[in-house]
Design a protein around this motif. Sequence first.
Motif, PDB file in Angstrom:
ATOM      1  N   ASN A 502       0.984  -0.891  -0.081  1.00 15.59           N
ATOM      2  CA  ASN A 502       0.063  -0.088  -0.453  1.00 15.59           C
ATOM      3  C   ASN A 502       0.490   1.721   0.330  1.00 15.59           C
ATOM      4  N   THR A 504       1.436   5.009  -0.187  1.00 18.00           N
ATOM      5  CA  THR A 504       0.307   6.132  -0.357  1.00 18.00           C
ATOM      6  C   THR A 504       1.382   7.421  -0.053  1.00 18.00           C
ATOM      7  N   ASP A 506       2.110  11.384   0.326  1.00 18.63           N
ATOM      8  CA  ASP A 506       1.713  12.794   0.477  1.00 18.63           C
ATOM      9  C   ASP A 506       2.081  13.802  -0.182  1.00 18.63           C
ATOM     10  N   TYR A 521       6.098   9.707   1.797  1.00 13.22           N
ATOM     11  CA  TYR A 521       5.044   8.450   1.479  1.00 13.22           C
ATOM     12  C   TYR A 521       5.388   7.592   2.747  1.00 13.22           C
ATOM     13  N   ASN A 522       4.181   6.856   2.625  1.00 16.20           N
ATOM     14  CA  ASN A 522       4.061   6.036   3.704  1.00 16.20           C
ATOM     15  C   ASN A 522       4.093   4.544   2.596  1.00 16.20           C
ATOM     16  N   THR A 610       4.221  -0.684   8.915  1.00 18.66           N
ATOM     17  CA  THR A 610       3.562   0.849   7.854  1.00 18.66           C
ATOM     18  C   THR A 610       4.820   1.925   8.268  1.00 18.66           C
ATOM     19  N   LYS A 612       6.507   6.016   7.281  1.00 21.01           N
ATOM     20  CA  LYS A 612       7.164   7.168   6.982  1.00 21.01           C
ATOM     21  C   LYS A 612       7.860   6.868   6.343  1.00 21.01           C
ATOM     22  N   VAL A 656      -1.757   2.085  -5.187  1.00 21.65           N
ATOM     23  CA  VAL A 656      -1.251   2.830  -5.066  1.00 21.65           C
ATOM     24  C   VAL A 656      -1.928   5.031  -4.417  1.00 21.65           C
ATOM     25  N   GLU A 657      -1.598   5.494  -3.765  1.00 20.45           N
ATOM     26  CA  GLU A 657      -2.835   6.774  -4.368  1.00 20.45           C
ATOM     27  C   GLU A 657      -2.716   7.759  -3.268  1.00 20.45           C
ATOM     28  N   TYR A 658      -2.259   8.854  -3.971  1.00 22.23           N
ATOM     29  CA  TYR A 658      -2.306  10.099  -3.972  1.00 22.23           C
ATOM     30  C   TYR A 658      -2.901  11.258  -3.197  1.00 22.23           C
ATOM     31  N   LEU A 659      -2.345  11.359  -1.723  1.00 21.87           N
ATOM     32  CA  LEU A 659      -3.223  12.457  -0.790  1.00 21.87           C
ATOM     33  C   LEU A 659      -3.276  13.875  -0.576  1.00 21.87           C
TER      34      LEU A 659
END
Length: 889
Positions: A502, A504, A506, A521-522, A610, A612, A656-659
Amino acid sequence: MKMDAIIAIVACRTLFFHAHIADAIRVLSFNSDGQQRGDTWIRYNTSVDVPRDYTLCVRFNIKVFRILTAVIYLFNVRDFDDDPISFEVYFEKIRTKYGGYGRFYPLPSNLATNKWYHYCQVRDMENGEGRVYLDGQLIIQERTNFESKLEKREVFIGQDEYQPRNSLSGKLSQVNVWGQAISPDLISQLANCKVNQEGDVVNWSSVWELSNVEDEDVPTEDLCRSVSHGRVTVLLPLLKFREAVRVCKGIKGVIGIPGNTEALRQELAFFKNNENCERQWAGISDEAAEGVWYDPFSEKSYNTSEIYFRQNNPDGDKYQNCIRMNEKGLEDTDCHVHSCSACHTTASTTWTLRGICEEEERMYYLDLIPEPLAFRGYGEYFIEQTGDSMWTWYNTVTNVTISVLSVKDLNYPIGRRTWEVQTDVCGQNKGLRELTLTACTKSEFTCTDGSCIPFIKRCDLKFDCGDKTDESFCQIVNFPGDYRSKLPPRPASNEALPLSINFTMDTLNVDTTTMLMSVSYNLRITWFDNRLTYNNLKLLTRLNTLSLEEVEKLWRPKIGFINTDDIQNTAVDQDAVTTVLRRHPEYVPDLSNPYEVEIYRGDTNPISTTRKYFTIYTCNFDLVLYPFDIQTCILQLQILSASTEYLVFDPEDSFVEYLGPRQLVEYGIGTIDLRVENSTQYSHLKVEVELVRRYGYAMLNIYIPSLTLLVISYITLFFRPSIFDVRVMTALTALLVLATLFTQVSASLPKTSYFKMVDIWLLFCIMLIFVILLFHTVIDLKIDYRGVFNTSSTMDAGRGSDKLLSRGGSPSLNNVVTTMKVNPINGVFLPDESEKYYHDFFRLKQSILKMDALTYILVSKWTVFVIFGVFNLIYWGTLTVSSGLMYSV
């Protein structure tokens, strides 16, 4: 087993007909004291013929569970071992034989002692299936080919080959056999006592031979509910109020609060013949707030007017905060005075002795015996008081004392206490061992004093037990003895272990000059370890966080960040958070642990770590289309712990995601994809980040200024041809400024061996201004007047001519001649013919000069315009098709 052998072994008596009492059912009790005997049984008075299709029903109530509890058998008369029809009870399962076929069947939930159950088994030869019903509900339905023999059968109940260890200890009623497969609806009605239909092959009202059994008639309604319904009362000796509450809570009971005279008399009646109990507690006090009476069992508050107080009570103010019972009503008293109390608890409560080592689950459970207080096991165990402050736990079959407890504070074995084990049990040596005797259910946790709290409050980072034991022994991971943290887990399928990622992000920061992308990212890595088991997993994942000591013992995957300037990889340290995700709700209670533990499997509940990271990744940008380019920067990860034979990335469960913000200073964030490559020696994962150039800056600082300079240069073609210096200097100035702009733009971009679109634009602008300068030079050559006019009048005429040329007009030779002063050649005036010839020649020459200038001016204007238009059509058309000019992020 033969008939004469049966008669020789046991003494039988025959009962011809047992009269049916209205609203009562005949009940037979076997070994009601819980002992194992081989001569307690009943037999149907005659052998029967069981047809191919049949239904067997029986209502049973188990008092003590054996390893195997023999209930009912229909033996073949010729050979008892051939083709039996039978029903046997275990604690957590049953065993059914239809005749020629049978096996063990798990139950929806464990059976309990002292509770009535209704059981039916159906053999349906026509449909080729067997069915089993418990309390009217279908629990087993399976298709099979029966091999049934039509033989005479003996109906025998309570014994299995006269082995005492399997003898039935409990009660039976309504044993019936039908010569057909009766309907599910009728079975449901029989189970719920709506009908009392008896069988046509075997019926309960017929004659039975009984051996050492007890016979009674029980109200029908009692058969449709547990006979242990209602409550039992445990009389507590002289104790302080808080101690009495503590013990009663441990028994999972309540101390009554009489609300009227009748209720008060009933409470006092429990101590009528007890000389040591002249004072009795009522279960309420106002210690917390004067005048507000609080019930510690129901956690409700009452005002003084709501309590059945004796006249002129309460009168003790803050010095008397508890209540004792008196025949004339309740009265307040000192809470530290010792008094007796009646603790009322549910009769069907199942007690559990946790911390012992037993292979059979039935051995952990017990029933409470109220007077005198003792605990009788579902199996062979028994706990009773053997001295003033001594409790003994022993086996009723072997008569061996297993452990003893010396109570120092309260004379009760309830709660978590240290027992002295006197016999080796399950390979555990003699000595002191912590055991927990509790009435708490599986959904509750037992505090040291025996009180119960919801299990979800166990290890939830706050204290709920008065003794704070709910936050003790909160270790989550159970490591087997052969666990190796250097070796990756191996799934049961013997395939590679999948790792879920995962990713993620930031924040992103891109530097085009150095072609680097900084990412904060995390990174979460999730995997299964089937070698492990976990304790007390919570639905709230943060409560399943592992300690650093546990993490250091774990196998952790190592993943490298490939396209970085230095060597970087994942780390599991104090900055990492490692948790266990509860994905599967099934668990096994660990009854051998005195601190209630639910065991969850490692192959269905994954571990997740998890952390960072801040990493600078190198990118390969193609700047041909700059500043209207779309770049793709790849973040490449690779498993370093093992090759793809053992570890791979899971493409299905990775994402994957971008916040962060979608619009950066120089780029806009487009699509972000994750791709997995498991075909190489080491599994790779690529995160592809699409970067769309934000060209607003380039438009404002490059294209608009350069276009402005280009327009200024083009305008010089409209200046008067006579002011050559102004035209040239204006174009040259624009050229110099444009060259400076080109230099600045080139310095702010990476040096490339190919042209970028911005380079092409600026070079085009420079070249076009150069072309304009060439046109200025040619035009100026075409309108050179040196040697033609040498007087002021001539100069004025020239300026007038320039004006006419600049306006596109034609200078008039007559006008010029009239204003000119002609000097004689060599001091001699020309004759009229010569003068006329000269004027004609001059007029022709001026006409030729005028036409050449107009042509070149016009050609220069249109040539520059067409070149600019064609270039822009090709330039912007190319960008529109193959760049991010029209891209919408």
